[in-house]
Enzyme design. Sequence first.
Site, PDB file in Angstrom:
ATOM      1  N   ASP A 108      -0.219  -3.147   2.722  1.00 22.13           N
ATOM      2  CA  ASP A 108      -1.653  -3.057   2.472  1.00 22.13           C
ATOM      3  C   ASP A 108      -2.460  -3.446   3.705  1.00 22.13           C
ATOM      4  O   ASP A 108      -2.408  -4.592   4.149  1.00 22.13           O
ATOM      5  CB  ASP A 108      -1.997  -3.994   1.317  1.00 22.13           C
ATOM      6  CG  ASP A 108      -3.422  -3.821   0.811  1.00 22.13           C
ATOM      7  OD1 ASP A 108      -4.166  -3.041   1.414  1.00 22.13           O
ATOM      8  OD2 ASP A 108      -3.764  -4.459  -0.183  1.00 22.13           O
ATOM      9  N   ASP A 324      -9.307   2.847   5.538  1.00 21.37           N
ATOM     10  CA  ASP A 324      -8.368   2.221   4.610  1.00 21.37           C
ATOM     11  C   ASP A 324      -7.240   3.190   4.270  1.00 21.37           C
ATOM     12  O   ASP A 324      -7.414   4.100   3.465  1.00 21.37           O
ATOM     13  CB  ASP A 324      -9.102   1.777   3.347  1.00 21.37           C
ATOM     14  CG  ASP A 324      -8.168   1.118   2.336  1.00 21.37           C
ATOM     15  OD1 ASP A 324      -7.078   0.680   2.750  1.00 21.37           O
ATOM     16  OD2 ASP A 324      -8.518   1.049   1.161  1.00 21.37           O
TER      17      ASP A 324
END
Length: 494
Positions: A108, A324
């Site tokens: 992540d 992202d």
Amino acid sequence: MAARGACDPPGPGASLRRLVLLLALSVSALAAADASGVFEVQRKFTRHGDGGEGHLSALREHDGRRHGRLLAAIDLPLGGSGLATETGLYFTRIGIGTPAKRYYVQVDTGSDILWVNCVSCDGCPRKSNLGIELTMYDPRGSQSGELVTCDQQFCVANYGGVLPSCTSTSPCEYSISYGDGSSTAGFFVTDFLQYNQVSGDGQTTPANASVSFGCGAKLGGDLGSSNLALDGILGFGQSNSSMLSQLAAAGKVRKMFAHCLDTVNGGGIFAIGNVVQPKVKTTPLVPDMPHYNVILKGIDVGGTALGLPTNIFDSGNSKGTIIDSGTTLAYVPEGVYKALFAMVFDKHQDISVQTLQDFSCFQYSGSVDDGFPEVTFHFEGDVSLIVSPHDYLFQNGKNLYCMGFQNGGVQTKDGKDMVLLGDLVLSNKLVLYDLENQAIGWADYNCSSSIKISDDKGSTYTVNADDISSGCEVQWRKSLILLLATTVISYLML
């Protein structure tokens, strides 16, 4: 070739494992010893659907959960202030403890800490539909595991001081609540994280380092679901508590990493270290932001600029632009979406666009690259990101295409003015996160090839792309798994 990890045997998750992306994660050292790590990173969702609305719904649910996490607050002050997010796309095997045990964690770029589920966890899943075997971390089962107490420096730094209720035997606790209602809570421990360091062109050797991470004692919401359950999350955020920051502070690695996600052939590269090839032009990160925020200046469609208000991309509270890689699609404010949509379909007024699960979809039999325009995002520092039609128009059945750009105004109230650029625009690009110079950049690249990284002595090494999805099945059919397990014992590593 880099050291390969042993594969899981075929089972209920075999079809999903065909979507596996192997990202070779390498680490370049600041200290005298060169260090780099190799991680096997797997992908949960394919870019091409089977024509059903279930695929669209899965994409929507994933990004919906992630948006809530991007916009949510973290209960635990982490020193660098970061908002934990859910990747939903990539996960890797890591080795933790002595002797090392295997854990599957999400990779992540938006969250900060590494945490894994612990023994006797309340609400933690015991099985996963991903076809992987889950493991619960037991601090007492590791010869090198130690509890982090609330008066130790790691905890004091995270809280900005010693808590009034702290005693010398009190554990350093953490609690993370997400916008979608899911949560994790527990306490910090310190143990060895094992990884493979790059030692030559396509070669690795085992290495390890002591890191502090969360031991999850309670899990809530979707994180406890067996549908896509994993053992935890590995954050690559900017805070001092992240694994990357800890390794950098210990002189193990450069505080920079890169990924290259191959949606053409599958597989890809994930590397920690100084990437010297390909060359990447960077744009500055917005200071004091919890995510990888950048300054977006404008958008062109087919070479024509969208006529938008000058302040629409301003940074601020619940505004601005975030890079992202864990988000599947790309989200823009409603005004931007409408202008973008109109220009993309400007030469196709005859096309009938239908709505499927809030996606704009249409039938098209030709080449979308020939029939639709490129979309270009312009950033501070004269840096551009070009998105091809085959990237923002994804197939969901024979001759059925859906628009990957999404109207953020109908997704979430808090994020309606944000631009969130995910895997849709980052695929088949080498994306470099240079945290030492607070910059991020990218370059169009063949992610099935290789990149070059350098260490602090000037030595340059090749890191190859790989994809274990098909290789695993071949290895199992040839009954070579025992050999692989014994000769590549460090396969656990991230």
